[in-house]
Design a protein around this motif. Structure first.
Motif, PDB file in Angstrom:
ATOM      1  N   ARG A  49       0.861  -1.231   0.026  1.00 33.87           N
ATOM      2  CA  ARG A  49       0.030  -0.089  -0.085  1.00 33.87           C
ATOM      3  C   ARG A  49       0.972   1.290   0.018  1.00 33.87           C
ATOM      4  NH1 ARG A  49       0.115   2.839   4.720  1.00 33.87           N
ATOM      5  NH2 ARG A  49       0.695   1.723   6.660  1.00 33.87           N
ATOM      6  N   PRO A  50       0.305   2.441  -0.424  1.00 38.32           N
ATOM      7  CA  PRO A  50       0.880   3.627  -0.130  1.00 38.32           C
ATOM      8  C   PRO A  50       1.270   4.228   1.120  1.00 38.32           C
ATOM      9  CG  PRO A  50      -0.887   4.017  -1.562  1.00 38.32           C
ATOM     10  CD  PRO A  50      -1.308   2.478  -0.448  1.00 38.32           C
TER      11      PRO A  50
ATOM     12  N   GLU B  61      -5.426   1.026  -5.272  1.00 40.55           N
ATOM     13  CA  GLU B  61      -5.632   0.412  -6.452  1.00 40.55           C
ATOM     14  C   GLU B  61      -4.677   0.850  -7.798  1.00 40.55           C
ATOM     15  OE1 GLU B  61      -9.797   1.571  -7.400  1.00 40.55           O
ATOM     16  OE2 GLU B  61     -10.433  -0.080  -6.019  1.00 40.55           O
ATOM     17  N   GLN B  62      -4.337   2.162  -7.643  1.00 38.10           N
ATOM     18  CA  GLN B  62      -3.281   2.562  -8.660  1.00 38.10           C
ATOM     19  C   GLN B  62      -1.770   2.350  -7.942  1.00 38.10           C
ATOM     20  OE1 GLN B  62      -4.293   6.673  -9.591  1.00 38.10           O
ATOM     21  NE2 GLN B  62      -6.500   6.072  -9.587  1.00 38.10           N
TER      22      GLN B  62
ATOM     23  N   LYS C 186       8.517  10.435  -6.777  1.00 38.14           N
ATOM     24  CA  LYS C 186       7.628   9.640  -6.177  1.00 38.14           C
ATOM     25  C   LYS C 186       6.302   9.779  -6.824  1.00 38.14           C
ATOM     26  CE  LYS C 186       9.521   9.366  -1.529  1.00 38.14           C
ATOM     27  NZ  LYS C 186       9.782   8.081  -1.511  1.00 38.14           N
ATOM     28  N   ASP C 187       5.459   8.670  -7.052  1.00 38.89           N
ATOM     29  CA  ASP C 187       3.923   8.734  -7.397  1.00 38.89           C
ATOM     30  C   ASP C 187       3.136   9.100  -6.239  1.00 38.89           C
ATOM     31  OD1 ASP C 187       4.841   7.941  -9.947  1.00 38.89           O
ATOM     32  OD2 ASP C 187       4.779   6.013  -9.502  1.00 38.89           O
ATOM     33  N   VAL C 188       2.328  10.185  -6.485  1.00 35.50           N
ATOM     34  CA  VAL C 188       1.789  10.837  -5.488  1.00 35.50           C
ATOM     35  C   VAL C 188       0.097  11.212  -5.959  1.00 35.50           C
ATOM     36  CG1 VAL C 188       1.128  12.902  -3.981  1.00 35.50           C
ATOM     37  CG2 VAL C 188       3.504  12.271  -4.670  1.00 35.50           C
ATOM     38  N   LEU C 189      -0.823  10.782  -5.130  1.00 42.98           N
ATOM     39  CA  LEU C 189      -2.292  10.953  -5.276  1.00 42.98           C
ATOM     40  C   LEU C 189      -2.709  11.840  -3.968  1.00 42.98           C
ATOM     41  CD1 LEU C 189      -4.910   8.691  -6.506  1.00 42.98           C
ATOM     42  CD2 LEU C 189      -5.501   9.703  -4.388  1.00 42.98           C
TER      43      LEU C 189
ATOM     44  N   PHE D  24     -11.678   8.288   2.255  1.00 42.06           N
ATOM     45  CA  PHE D  24     -11.520   6.771   2.104  1.00 42.06           C
ATOM     46  C   PHE D  24     -11.474   6.488   0.761  1.00 42.06           C
ATOM     47  CE2 PHE D  24     -13.969   2.601   1.397  1.00 42.06           C
ATOM     48  CZ  PHE D  24     -13.422   1.916   2.545  1.00 42.06           C
ATOM     49  N   GLU D  25     -12.010   7.053  -0.188  1.00 43.55           N
ATOM     50  CA  GLU D  25     -12.059   6.767  -1.600  1.00 43.55           C
ATOM     51  C   GLU D  25     -10.658   7.368  -2.199  1.00 43.55           C
ATOM     52  OE1 GLU D  25     -13.752   5.195  -3.297  1.00 43.55           O
ATOM     53  OE2 GLU D  25     -15.753   5.151  -2.093  1.00 43.55           O
ATOM     54  N   ALA D  26      -9.912   8.261  -1.575  1.00 45.89           N
ATOM     55  CA  ALA D  26      -8.421   8.544  -2.091  1.00 45.89           C
ATOM     56  C   ALA D  26      -7.672   7.404  -1.739  1.00 45.89           C
ATOM     57  CB  ALA D  26      -8.267   9.878  -1.394  1.00 45.89           C
ATOM     58  N   VAL D  27      -7.903   6.990  -0.627  1.00 45.47           N
ATOM     59  CA  VAL D  27      -6.774   6.112  -0.100  1.00 45.47           C
ATOM     60  C   VAL D  27      -7.089   4.679  -0.789  1.00 45.47           C
ATOM     61  CG1 VAL D  27      -6.268   4.303   1.738  1.00 45.47           C
ATOM     62  CG2 VAL D  27      -6.634   6.738   2.354  1.00 45.47           C
ATOM     63  N   ARG D  28      -8.364   4.456  -1.057  1.00 47.01           N
ATOM     64  CA  ARG D  28      -8.791   3.304  -2.052  1.00 47.01           C
ATOM     65  C   ARG D  28      -8.097   3.445  -3.580  1.00 47.01           C
ATOM     66  NH1 ARG D  28     -14.876   1.261  -2.995  1.00 47.01           N
ATOM     67  NH2 ARG D  28     -14.950   3.052  -4.297  1.00 47.01           N
TER      68      ARG D  28
END
Length: 401
Positions: A200-201, A282-283, A230-233, A274-278
């Protein structure tokens, strides 16, 4: 019958026939075909939520609503979407992290910091009596060092001046540097928890009161992480402030970082987080950073909601870092904020903004002493790359330069 009368009758009959046919043709053209309804309402003048469907007569079927392409793609959850960077956009290249520390020192040197200059001037006097020690103590208190650290520093300086007895400017400088570095404590772990886990991130939450610049700080921190490859969201969980999500997405777009945000105002911030973490899981990104709404530390309901966001996120992944953003110019009020936030969400690091614009550098020591939490990042100005990892020795050198 006379020939003239016969021709007249034929002519009248022809005229009547022509008129009849023309009238029938006109009436046929004006007839409404079965199963349709003609409205005088303009196509754009439909009631809200009608989807452009005309109101039909009872026996007529309603016209199908036009297909609408989603504004956000791809959807992540109910009323949520990922703000994607346009393919044609030209991405900015953030400044390297290493060079930012040099800018920190240069800006602090230029700022009107009374802490280092005042102490060096006092300690370099030919005679240091009780009045001078009182001035030194006052200087430290005005610099927001805090009562306990001030007494500790003054006691250490008194002992060293008594034992060493030197008035040489370089010796005084070195002595003061050693004591200040010890107070700022270079042994504290200031590494940002941004390393991806095997499955996980890394999850980073950013909190703070209204107006300290949380969203801007996240945008700048995203640039720091991108500069480290780093890949960031980003997760726009500040759903209360108008345009907060758009502001965050704009920061991300500049360096190619996607943003998860609600498509409607007033969405549940915990759901967005919650959706951001999900989406981050996934990505398979390296870091997910979650922006939260600004709140006053004395508002119990808002603080409880902040705790809820953290609990909801941790149903999927542990929050690795909770960064509290503080304005360095607020002084002792910042200490009160830090204490309350730390009780609610277990703050792990401090981001100190506007440090270059204040003479009160002692706030670094005061915050760390009160919370036992290190200052990890410092804001140097208004530029997009004016955020740097905090370094204790570089900070003290800048104060005394």
């Amino acid at each position: 019958m006379p020939t003239q009368d016969l021709f007249l009758i034929i002519a009248v009959a022809a005229v009547v026939l022509i008129l009849g046919v023309g009238t029938a043709f006109l009436l046929r053209g004006r007839k409404t075909p079965p199963g349709t309804y003609t409205s005088t309402r303009d196509a754009n003048d439909q009631p809200a939520g009608s989807g452009g469907t005309a109101v039909a007569e009872p026996e007529a079927p309603a016209a199908p609503a036009p297909a609408v392409e989603p504004a956000q793609a791809p959807p992540v959850g109910p009323d949520l979407g990922v703000e994607q960077l346009p393919e044609a956009a030209v991405l900015e290249v953030p400044a390297p992290v290493r060079g930012r520390l040099a800018r920190l020192r240069a800006r602090l040197v230029r700022s009107n910091n009374a802490l280092g200059k005042g102490l060096l001037a006092l300690l370099s006097r030919d005679t240091i009596d009780e009045d001078v020690w009182d001035e030194i103590e006052e200087t430290l208190l005005l610099a927001d060092l805090g009562t306990e650290p001030t007494q500790e520093l003054v006691g250490a300086l008194r002992e060293r001046v008594k034992v060493e007895g030197s008035r040489d400017p370089q010796h005084v400088h070195d002595m003061l540097r050693e004591e200040l570095v010890r107070l700022v404590d270079p042994s504290m772990d200031r590494e940002l928890a941004s390393q991806r886990h095997p499955d996980r991130p890394a999850i980073v939450m950013v909190v703070g009161v209204n107006g300290v610049g949380k969203t801007t700080t996240i945008g700048k921190l995203a640039r720091v992480l991108v500069a480290q490859d780093k890949d960031v969201l980003l997760g726009a969980a500040d759903t209360f402030r108008a345009a907060a999500a758009e502001q965050l997405a704009t920061w991300g777009d500049r360096v190619g970082v996607p943003t998860v945000k609600a498509d409607v105002d007033g969405a549940d911030p915990a759901s967005v987080a919650f959706e951001a973490v999900r989406a981050g899981i996934e990505q398979e990104v390296d870091v997910v950073m979650i922006d939260t709404a600004g709140r006053l530390q004395n508002k119990v309901g808002l603080m409880d909601e902040l705790g809820k966001i953290k609990r909801v996120v941790e149903k999927q992944a542990t929050v690795d870092e909770v960064l509290l953003v503080l304005d360095a110019t607020t002084g002792q009020n910042g200490l009160n904020q830090a204490k309350v936030f730390s009780e609610v969400v277990n703050v792990t690091g401090i981001v100190l903004t506007k440090l270059d614009g204040t003479a009160k550098g002692g706030i670094v020591v005061a915050i760390q002493r009160q919370l036992g939490v290190p200052v990890k990042l410092v804001g140097l100005g208004e530029g997009p790359d004016d955020l740097a990892p905090f370094d204790a020795e570089a900070f003290v050198d800048a104060l005394l330069d």
